[in-house]
Write a protein that holds these residues in place. Structure first.
Motif, mmCIF file in Angstrom:
data_model
loop_
_atom_site.group_PDB
_atom_site.id
_atom_site.type_symbol
_atom_site.label_atom_id
_atom_site.label_comp_id
_atom_site.label_asym_id
_atom_site.label_seq_id
_atom_site.Cartn_x
_atom_site.Cartn_y
_atom_site.Cartn_z
ATOM 1 N N LYS A 267 -7.992 39.967 40.785
ATOM 2 C CA LYS A 267 -9.395 39.973 40.363
ATOM 3 C C LYS A 267 -10.273 40.496 41.498
ATOM 4 O O LYS A 267 -10.443 39.816 42.518
ATOM 5 N N LYS A 268 -10.809 41.696 41.314
ATOM 6 C CA LYS A 268 -11.712 42.270 42.312
ATOM 7 C C LYS A 268 -13.160 42.033 41.879
ATOM 8 O O LYS A 268 -13.908 42.966 41.596
ATOM 9 N N TYR A 269 -13.507 40.772 41.803
ATOM 10 C CA TYR A 269 -14.872 40.348 41.494
ATOM 11 C C TYR A 269 -15.016 38.885 41.894
ATOM 12 O O TYR A 269 -14.019 38.179 42.104
ATOM 13 N N ASN A 270 -16.223 38.438 41.982
ATOM 14 C CA ASN A 270 -16.492 37.052 42.330
ATOM 15 C C ASN A 270 -16.518 36.209 41.060
ATOM 16 O O ASN A 270 -17.378 36.404 40.199
ATOM 17 N N PRO A 271 -15.570 35.264 40.886
ATOM 18 C CA PRO A 271 -15.519 34.454 39.655
ATOM 19 C C PRO A 271 -16.798 33.655 39.397
ATOM 20 O O PRO A 271 -17.066 33.260 38.261
ATOM 21 N N THR A 308 -11.478 44.970 37.854
ATOM 22 C CA THR A 308 -12.608 45.235 38.749
ATOM 23 C C THR A 308 -13.888 45.250 37.923
ATOM 24 O O THR A 308 -13.944 45.916 36.886
ATOM 25 N N VAL A 309 -14.900 44.524 38.369
ATOM 26 C CA VAL A 309 -16.189 44.478 37.671
ATOM 27 C C VAL A 309 -17.277 44.973 38.622
ATOM 28 O O VAL A 309 -17.350 44.516 39.774
ATOM 29 N N ARG A 310 -18.106 45.887 38.131
ATOM 30 C CA ARG A 310 -19.233 46.386 38.941
ATOM 31 C C ARG A 310 -20.507 46.292 38.123
ATOM 32 O O ARG A 310 -20.586 46.800 37.007
ATOM 33 N N ASP A 311 -21.481 45.619 38.707
ATOM 34 C CA ASP A 311 -22.760 45.395 38.033
ATOM 35 C C ASP A 311 -23.747 46.486 38.438
ATOM 36 O O ASP A 311 -24.031 46.669 39.628
ATOM 37 N N ASP A 312 -24.247 47.217 37.463
ATOM 38 C CA ASP A 312 -25.235 48.257 37.714
ATOM 39 C C ASP A 312 -26.579 47.821 37.121
ATOM 40 O O ASP A 312 -26.678 46.757 36.511
ATOM 41 N N TYR A 317 -19.636 47.869 34.555
ATOM 42 C CA TYR A 317 -18.372 48.601 34.488
ATOM 43 C C TYR A 317 -17.208 47.629 34.643
ATOM 44 O O TYR A 317 -17.208 46.785 35.550
ATOM 45 N N ILE A 318 -16.222 47.752 33.766
ATOM 46 C CA ILE A 318 -14.987 46.961 33.870
ATOM 47 C C ILE A 318 -13.827 47.936 33.959
ATOM 48 O O ILE A 318 -13.597 48.733 33.034
ATOM 49 N N ASP A 319 -13.100 47.904 35.072
ATOM 50 C CA ASP A 319 -11.928 48.755 35.259
ATOM 51 C C ASP A 319 -10.673 47.897 35.193
ATOM 52 O O ASP A 319 -10.588 46.857 35.863
ATOM 53 N N ILE A 320 -9.698 48.331 34.384
ATOM 54 C CA ILE A 320 -8.431 47.613 34.243
ATOM 55 C C ILE A 320 -7.318 48.570 34.633
ATOM 56 O O ILE A 320 -7.073 49.570 33.954
ATOM 57 N N ASN A 321 -6.652 48.256 35.744
ATOM 58 C CA ASN A 321 -5.626 49.149 36.295
ATOM 59 C C ASN A 321 -4.239 48.522 36.190
ATOM 60 O O ASN A 321 -4.071 47.316 36.392
ATOM 61 N N ASP A 322 -3.255 49.338 35.842
ATOM 62 C CA ASP A 322 -1.860 48.882 35.838
ATOM 63 C C ASP A 322 -1.044 49.743 36.796
ATOM 64 O O ASP A 322 -1.526 50.762 37.288
ATOM 65 N N GLN A 323 0.196 49.336 37.059
ATOM 66 C CA GLN A 323 1.086 50.063 37.961
ATOM 67 C C GLN A 323 2.162 50.820 37.196
ATOM 68 O O GLN A 323 3.270 51.010 37.684
ATOM 69 N N GLY A 324 1.818 51.252 35.998
ATOM 70 C CA GLY A 324 2.775 51.987 35.180
ATOM 71 C C GLY A 324 2.966 53.423 35.659
ATOM 72 O O GLY A 324 2.429 53.833 36.693
ATOM 73 N N LYS A 325 3.709 54.184 34.867
ATOM 74 C CA LYS A 325 4.032 55.565 35.269
ATOM 75 C C LYS A 325 2.919 56.553 34.946
ATOM 76 O O LYS A 325 3.032 57.740 35.250
#
Length: 385
Positions: A267-271, A308-312, A317-325
């Motif tokens: 979680k790259k945001y403050n809960p 990752t959540v970024r407040d504008d 913005y909500i980014d969801i990243n995986d480690q797939g191919k």
């Protein structure tokens, strides 16, 4: 399913190729027609010049019949011509607006333009006297020059209109299928959910372990949410200003206990942060679940999923990243289409539903932000505040 979209792409290429052939054939035929008509006009002016030359000999043979010569001269009703003497002084003109040669400057400009297009014919009056016959393309010939362009524009507009019409019909049919499927699913889930709620009350009376009852209660409520989600498809769901962080935390918390321990959430945001956006809680959770499940499949059940959540100012913005191919570039725009899937047993509805929920119902955006074999795939969701 990928083969289906590849086949559709090939069909589009074949149609485009056939339309290009039709357009090229039309251009070639028109060009050939213009070329032949230009030759005919040149012959006509050549004959007209000969008639002028023949008429000038009238003084030498007064008994000669010139009726045919006059007929030739009178029949030029289409090709613009200017007859000048050796000093380029205008002797006569045909099929030209008098205003265009009303002054010496205008006449000189017109003669220059004509000579640039066509070489003038020389009319020999005598050994010392020669006239020049300048000519331009007829109005019909000029229009024919632009006809292929007009024809091509009309063809493109027709194809575009046909594409819009067929796309509209197809989208309407898809919407009807989506709505019908969703309503029927909601109806089918309603009965067993009600039954499970009753059984839960019975189990509570039998003093089962609290942890078991809590998780069972959460699963039954999840069934209620799923039923609610499907019932909202095809209608306008209500949006409320909710804390985005809480919604993500709740979704991760529920999924974490029901998936493999080999999946790690970062979680790259403050809960404790508060980021309020206008969403429908149950539908937004559905999107997050679809993206998480998609990530798990891409990593084959093992890896890290990063939120990752970024407040504008106006959006979040909500980014969801995986480690797939990663997703190949040639299908990056296709993955949101209904029915598209790379799985052998997949229906290809998850990402399509997610796009519909975010863009149609929440007026936001969802897209592939980046994707490669090293960094995996990142989906971005943009929501209005």
């Amino acid at each position: 399913m990928i083969k289906f979209y590849t086949r559709k792409f090939h069909i589009k290429l074949i149609i485009l190729f056939l339309l290009s052939l039709i357009a090229l054939a039309s251009l070639w035929v028109t060009h050939d027609l213009v070329k032949n008509l230009a030759k005919e006009e040149k012959k006509k002016i050549e004959l007209w010049a000969s008639a002028n030359e023949e008429l000038s000999k009238q003084q030498e043979d007064e008994n000669r019949d010139y009726s045919f010569v006059f007929k030739v001269l009178e029949e030029n009703n289409t090709v613009p011509t200017i007859l000048t003497d050796g000093n380029n002084e205008i002797i006569g003109s045909r099929n030209i607006d008098s205003l265009k040669i009303s002054t010496k400057e205008r006449a000189a400009k017109m003669i220059k333009m004509m000579s640039a297009k066509h070489k003038p014919f020389v009319i020999t009056i005598s050994e010392k006297e020669k006239n020049l016959l300048y000519y331009d393309d007829s109005t019909i010939l000029k229009k024919l020059y632009y006809f292929p362009i007009v024809q091509l524009i009309v063809l493109i507009l027709f194809i575009f209109a046909a594409y819009l019409a067929f796309s509209s019909i197809r989208n309407s049919e898809q919407n009807l299928v989506w709505v019908g499927m969703a309503k029927e699913t909601a109806h089918q889930l309603g009965t067993p959910t009600s039954s499970l709620l009753a059984w839960l009350e019975v189990l509570k009376d039998n003093e089962l372990p609290d942890t078991l009852l809590v998780e069972l209660d959460r699963d039954i409520h999840r069934l209620e949410k799923i039923t609610d989600r499907f019932s909202k498809i095809g209608s306008s769901p209500s949006l409320r200003s909710l804390n985005l962080i809480d919604q993500i935390e709740n979704s991760i918390g529920y999924l974490q206990k029901r998936i493999s321990g080999s999946i790690v959430f970062v979680k790259k945001y403050n809960p404790n942060e508060e980021v309020y956006v206008k969403i429908n809680e149950s539908l937004f959770e559905w999107v997050l679940e679809n993206l998480v499940k998609n990530a798990i499949d891409a990593m084959q059940g093992k890896g890290t999923i990063t939120f990752t959540v970024r407040d504008d100012i106006q959006v979040a913005y909500i980014d969801i990243n995986d480690q797939g191919k990663g997703v190949p570039k040639n299908i990056a725009k296709t993955i949101f289409k209904p029915g598209f899937t790379t799985k052998e047993r997949g229906w290809g509805l998850g990402l399509s539903l997610s796009k519909r929920i975010i863009e149609d119902y929440h007026k936001g955006k969802i897209f592939v932000l980046q994707s490669d074999s090293v960094r995996g795939t990142t989906f971005r969701i943009v929501l209005k505040k």
